[in-house]
Design an enzyme around this catalytic site. Sequence first.
Site, PDB file in Angstrom:
ATOM      1  N   LEU A 200       9.239   1.116 -12.089  1.00 36.62           N
ATOM      2  CA  LEU A 200       7.839   1.491 -12.242  1.00 36.62           C
ATOM      3  C   LEU A 200       6.947   0.560 -11.426  1.00 36.62           C
ATOM      4  CD1 LEU A 200       7.810   1.996 -16.137  1.00 36.62           C
ATOM      5  CD2 LEU A 200       7.886   3.799 -14.401  1.00 36.62           C
TER       6      LEU A 200
ATOM      7  N   LYS B 167       9.908   8.914  -9.496  1.00 37.75           N
ATOM      8  CA  LYS B 167      11.122   9.242  -8.731  1.00 37.75           C
ATOM      9  C   LYS B 167      11.968   8.008  -8.437  1.00 37.75           C
ATOM     10  CE  LYS B 167       8.971   9.283  -4.137  1.00 37.75           C
ATOM     11  NZ  LYS B 167       9.413   7.947  -3.732  1.00 37.75           N
TER      12      LYS B 167
ATOM     13  N   ALA C  34      -5.796   0.058  -4.869  1.00 36.18           N
ATOM     14  CA  ALA C  34      -5.199   0.072  -6.204  1.00 36.18           C
ATOM     15  C   ALA C  34      -6.267   0.164  -7.295  1.00 36.18           C
ATOM     16  CB  ALA C  34      -4.367  -1.184  -6.399  1.00 36.18           C
TER      17      ALA C  34
ATOM     18  N   CYS D 261       1.941  -0.320  -4.696  1.00 37.17           N
ATOM     19  CA  CYS D 261       1.161  -1.550  -4.859  1.00 37.17           C
ATOM     20  C   CYS D 261       2.041  -2.700  -5.337  1.00 37.17           C
ATOM     21  CB  CYS D 261       0.030  -1.286  -5.847  1.00 37.17           C
ATOM     22  SG  CYS D 261      -0.977  -2.722  -6.191  1.00 37.17           S
TER      23      CYS D 261
ATOM     24  N   GLY E 219      -2.774  -1.263  14.810  1.00 40.18           N
ATOM     25  CA  GLY E 219      -3.681  -0.990  13.689  1.00 40.18           C
ATOM     26  C   GLY E 219      -4.221  -2.287  13.106  1.00 40.18           C
TER      27      GLY E 219
ATOM     28  N   HIS F 195     -22.567 -25.928  -9.540  1.00 45.16           N
ATOM     29  CA  HIS F 195     -22.493 -26.742  -8.323  1.00 45.16           C
ATOM     30  C   HIS F 195     -21.387 -27.781  -8.452  1.00 45.16           C
ATOM     31  CE1 HIS F 195     -23.787 -28.926  -4.780  1.00 45.16           C
ATOM     32  NE2 HIS F 195     -23.725 -30.046  -5.492  1.00 45.16           N
TER      33      HIS F 195
ATOM     34  N   GLU G  67      -5.871  -2.272  18.510  1.00 42.28           N
ATOM     35  CA  GLU G  67      -6.764  -1.419  17.722  1.00 42.28           C
ATOM     36  C   GLU G  67      -7.432  -0.428  18.667  1.00 42.28           C
ATOM     37  OE1 GLU G  67      -7.759  -0.847  14.343  1.00 42.28           O
ATOM     38  OE2 GLU G  67      -8.726   0.733  15.505  1.00 42.28           O
TER      39      GLU G  67
ATOM     40  N   LYS H  80       0.371 -10.226  -1.158  1.00 41.42           N
ATOM     41  CA  LYS H  80      -0.494 -11.344  -1.586  1.00 41.42           C
ATOM     42  C   LYS H  80       0.343 -12.557  -1.962  1.00 41.42           C
ATOM     43  CE  LYS H  80      -2.888  -8.734  -0.409  1.00 41.42           C
ATOM     44  NZ  LYS H  80      -2.920  -7.304  -0.071  1.00 41.42           N
TER      45      LYS H  80
ATOM     46  N   ASP I 202      -4.291   7.300  -4.208  1.00 41.10           N
ATOM     47  CA  ASP I 202      -4.169   7.491  -2.760  1.00 41.10           C
ATOM     48  C   ASP I 202      -4.076   8.943  -2.329  1.00 41.10           C
ATOM     49  OD1 ASP I 202      -4.237   4.763  -2.554  1.00 41.10           O
ATOM     50  OD2 ASP I 202      -2.340   4.551  -1.484  1.00 41.10           O
TER      51      ASP I 202
HETATM   52  C1  LIG Z   1       0.904  -3.496   2.595  1.00 42.34           C
HETATM   53  C2  LIG Z   1      -0.099  -2.978   1.629  1.00 42.34           C
HETATM   54  C3  LIG Z   1      -0.927  -3.858   0.974  1.00 42.34           C
HETATM   55  C4  LIG Z   1      -1.877  -3.386   0.073  1.00 42.34           C
HETATM   56  N1  LIG Z   1      -2.683  -4.279  -0.545  1.00 42.34           N
HETATM   57  C5  LIG Z   1      -3.627  -3.846  -1.402  1.00 42.34           C
HETATM   58  C6  LIG Z   1      -4.460  -4.756  -2.074  1.00 42.34           C
HETATM   59  O1  LIG Z   1      -4.357  -5.973  -1.896  1.00 42.34           O
HETATM   60  N2  LIG Z   1      -5.387  -4.273  -2.924  1.00 42.34           N
HETATM   61  C7  LIG Z   1      -5.523  -2.928  -3.145  1.00 42.34           C
HETATM   62  O2  LIG Z   1      -6.383  -2.540  -3.927  1.00 42.34           O
HETATM   63  N3  LIG Z   1      -4.737  -2.037  -2.527  1.00 42.34           N
HETATM   64  C8  LIG Z   1      -3.790  -2.458  -1.667  1.00 42.34           C
HETATM   65  N4  LIG Z   1      -2.966  -1.562  -1.059  1.00 42.34           N
HETATM   66  C9  LIG Z   1      -3.133  -0.127  -1.377  1.00 42.34           C
HETATM   67  C10 LIG Z   1      -2.460   0.197  -2.727  1.00 42.34           C
HETATM   68  O3  LIG Z   1      -1.104  -0.159  -2.670  1.00 42.34           O
HETATM   69  C11 LIG Z   1      -2.605   1.668  -3.021  1.00 42.34           C
HETATM   70  O4  LIG Z   1      -3.961   2.040  -2.933  1.00 42.34           O
HETATM   71  C12 LIG Z   1      -2.104   1.969  -4.429  1.00 42.34           C
HETATM   72  O5  LIG Z   1      -0.745   1.651  -4.549  1.00 42.34           O
HETATM   73  C13 LIG Z   1      -2.297   3.439  -4.755  1.00 42.34           C
HETATM   74  O6  LIG Z   1      -1.875   3.650  -6.045  1.00 42.34           O
HETATM   75  P1  LIG Z   1      -1.387   5.085  -6.536  1.00 42.34           P
HETATM   76  O7  LIG Z   1      -1.172   4.952  -8.005  1.00 42.34           O
HETATM   77  O8  LIG Z   1      -2.286   6.124  -6.043  1.00 42.34           O
HETATM   78  O9  LIG Z   1       0.008   5.347  -5.790  1.00 42.34           O
HETATM   79  P2  LIG Z   1       1.298   4.512  -5.448  1.00 42.34           P
HETATM   80  O10 LIG Z   1       1.162   3.086  -5.754  1.00 42.34           O
HETATM   81  O11 LIG Z   1       1.664   4.903  -4.069  1.00 42.34           O
HETATM   82  O12 LIG Z   1       2.383   5.074  -6.454  1.00 42.34           O
HETATM   83  C14 LIG Z   1       2.794   6.413  -6.411  1.00 42.34           C
HETATM   84  C15 LIG Z   1       4.093   6.544  -7.180  1.00 42.34           C
HETATM   85  O13 LIG Z   1       4.413   7.924  -7.313  1.00 42.34           O
HETATM   86  C16 LIG Z   1       5.805   8.101  -7.142  1.00 42.34           C
HETATM   87  N5  LIG Z   1       6.035   9.493  -6.756  1.00 42.34           N
HETATM   88  C17 LIG Z   1       5.607  10.098  -5.611  1.00 42.34           C
HETATM   89  N6  LIG Z   1       5.930  11.402  -5.627  1.00 42.34           N
HETATM   90  C18 LIG Z   1       6.571  11.623  -6.811  1.00 42.34           C
HETATM   91  C19 LIG Z   1       7.137  12.780  -7.424  1.00 42.34           C
HETATM   92  N7  LIG Z   1       7.062  13.988  -6.845  1.00 42.34           N
HETATM   93  N8  LIG Z   1       7.727  12.624  -8.623  1.00 42.34           N
HETATM   94  C20 LIG Z   1       7.779  11.420  -9.241  1.00 42.34           C
HETATM   95  N9  LIG Z   1       7.259  10.310  -8.712  1.00 42.34           N
HETATM   96  C21 LIG Z   1       6.647  10.415  -7.515  1.00 42.34           C
HETATM   97  C22 LIG Z   1       6.156   7.091  -6.073  1.00 42.34           C
HETATM   98  O14 LIG Z   1       7.540   6.780  -6.095  1.00 42.34           O
HETATM   99  C23 LIG Z   1       5.282   5.911  -6.481  1.00 42.34           C
HETATM  100  O15 LIG Z   1       5.959   5.053  -7.371  1.00 42.34           O
HETATM  101  C24 LIG Z   1      -1.992  -1.998  -0.168  1.00 42.34           C
HETATM  102  C25 LIG Z   1      -1.139  -1.098   0.478  1.00 42.34           C
HETATM  103  C26 LIG Z   1      -0.207  -1.580   1.356  1.00 42.34           C
HETATM  104  C27 LIG Z   1       0.701  -0.606   2.029  1.00 42.34           C
END
Ligand SMILES: Cc1cc2nc3c(=O)[nH]c(=O)nc-3n(C[C@H](O)[C@H](O)[C@H](O)COP(=O)(O)OP(=O)(O)OC[C@H]3O[C@@H](n4cnc5c(N)ncnc54)[C@H](O)[C@@H]3O)c2cc1C
Length: 510
Positions: free
Chosen positions: A82, A78, A364, A86, A222, A489, A245, A95, A355
């Site tokens: 791309l 959407k 991720a 994450c 949090g 080491h 927290e 990071k 997620d």
């Molecule tokens: C601040 C922060 C820091 C983080 N740091 C880490 C980290 O260091 N290491 C780690 O492992 N995880 C980290 N995470 C968590 C990580 O970002 C998520 O677990 C990861 O992005 C999930 O991936 P995903 O592919 O499920 O979804 P997302 O990355 O959320 O991507 C989903 C995509 O789907 C698209 N979308 C949604 N609905 C629709 C639709 N109906 N039609 C078309 N497109 C749509 C969205 O626009 C988005 O681009 C962090 C999260 C946050 C908020």
Amino acid sequence: MLSATVFLGALNRFGIAAWDHVADFCRSQRTQTAGSSISYSKMEKVPYDLIVIGSGPGGYSAAVRAGQYGLKTAIIEKDNKLGGCCLHVGCIPTKALLHTADVWKYVTHSEDEGITLEKPVLNYPKVIDRKNKIVTKHAKGVEFLMKKNKVEWIRGFATLKGGGKVDVKTDTGTQTLEAKNILIATGSEARMLPGLKPDADILTNIEILDMTVVPKSLNIIGSGAVGSEFGSMFSRFGTKVTIFEMLPRIVPVEDEEVSKELARVFKKEGIRIETGAKVDPASVKKTSGGVTLKATLSNGKEEEFTAEKLLVAVGRAPNTANIGLENTKVEVDRGFIKVNEWQQTAEPGVYAIGDVVAGTPQLAHVASMQGMVAIGHIAGKPVHPINRNRIPGATYTEPGIGSVGLTEAQARAAGYDVKIGKFPFAANSKASILGSHDGFVKVVADAKHGEILGVHIIGPQAYELISEAVTAMESEATVETLMSTIHAHPTIYEAVGEAFNAVYGLAINA
Ligand SMILES: Cc1cc2nc3c(=O)[nH]c(=O)nc-3n(C[C@H](O)[C@H](O)[C@H](O)COP(=O)(O)OP(=O)(O)OC[C@H]3O[C@@H](n4cnc5c(N)ncnc54)[C@H](O)[C@@H]3O)c2cc1C
């Protein structure tokens, strides 16, 4: 003993294919698609083998793997870029900033290294610019990967219609696409407290990354990975940070001793921590000093707190509300999609990863590995389901945290005869060289067979060190294997080896 999946995986790696029929299927698929022209952001009313909804780490990795297997694949996103949460507002930008916080700490403590610097200046807009460049570079990388793997990228909002159909709404209208398989990877978004809306002062992970000035003070609601990482980062940039927290300890999913150690270091660094504290959302108001809130603290008393900015980091809600699940048999649990071990939902041909999925951590690397499982299952390739106990957790605070498997409390609750091995970084020579002495490596083992139940690290680059423990557990290595593993080491990895020796009281340097 090797598990069946590990054995089959090994066979495959050595080219002994038990899946020749599958390979044939995939070869034929590849032949079909190899010469076909791919038009990006252009709708094609051709049935796909796979439609991926969402281009986060889950969706784009799955699309690449599908392309590698020769499946005719489209990815619907959407946003006009791309990479998902994450890449744009999660893992990567945070990071990048946390790295700058590390460098800034070195610079401002350079005297410790024998280097005198005249008045170092933190040019925060440039810091943000660097972060943005990293994100842009990798977003382009994801675009390249789609082209390389012949994945069609379609910009638009996807809605499931049932029966393998997906509606895609774009600026120019809505089109219906059809696929044999659909992968939901729509990710999550920050939860807000009731009645609050994010803006330039009340922030989520999105707005906080857009700030061009380091705030003088920051209240954070949090203390999970997101709240703690931003707290650690801004505290090192000079912000006065308070973390609220509701639970009795910060980073509550970690081993209790890890939480305790992080709280100790945070307090030493000047971060105020209020655990067992309940913030009243109705009390949050914009005032001349910034944002004011009232919290009932662990002593039962209500106190008012004002900071220039407020970050709300109270978890993430799955993006499943408007994607047409009601047109399918997909089942949800509080908005999260229920899947089986192959990431299949209750609707035939519809998979979910990342997620949005119920019961796995929102990370991720979980999203991308679930993608590998789903695509492997679709293509009939040898994959094995995610083992919940072998998922590394990583929190990029200072000191960092890396963990895998059961905490000590979980292992005891599960009835194991638990043996603990612990080694402090204070006794590791490389940690001294790095000037990073806080923390420890803690091994949770089963006394009977030396099985590694969990490893919990807090200290320098703990999020990198944890990989050794994950590999050990994935290979079903025992404590004894790690005791006789030679660590170079001087490295901080030696602390991991020492902790395994400590399970039997045999650590050398402590
Ligand atoms: C601040 C922060 C820091 C983080 N740091 C880490 C980290 O260091 N290491 C780690 O492992 N995880 C980290 N995470 C968590 C990580 O970002 C998520 O677990 C990861 O992005 C999930 O991936 P995903 O592919 O499920 O979804 P997302 O990355 O959320 O991507 C989903 C995509 O789907 C698209 N979308 C949604 N609905 C629709 C639709 N109906 N039609 C078309 N497109 C749509 C969205 O626009 C988005 O681009 C962090 C999260 C946050 C908020």
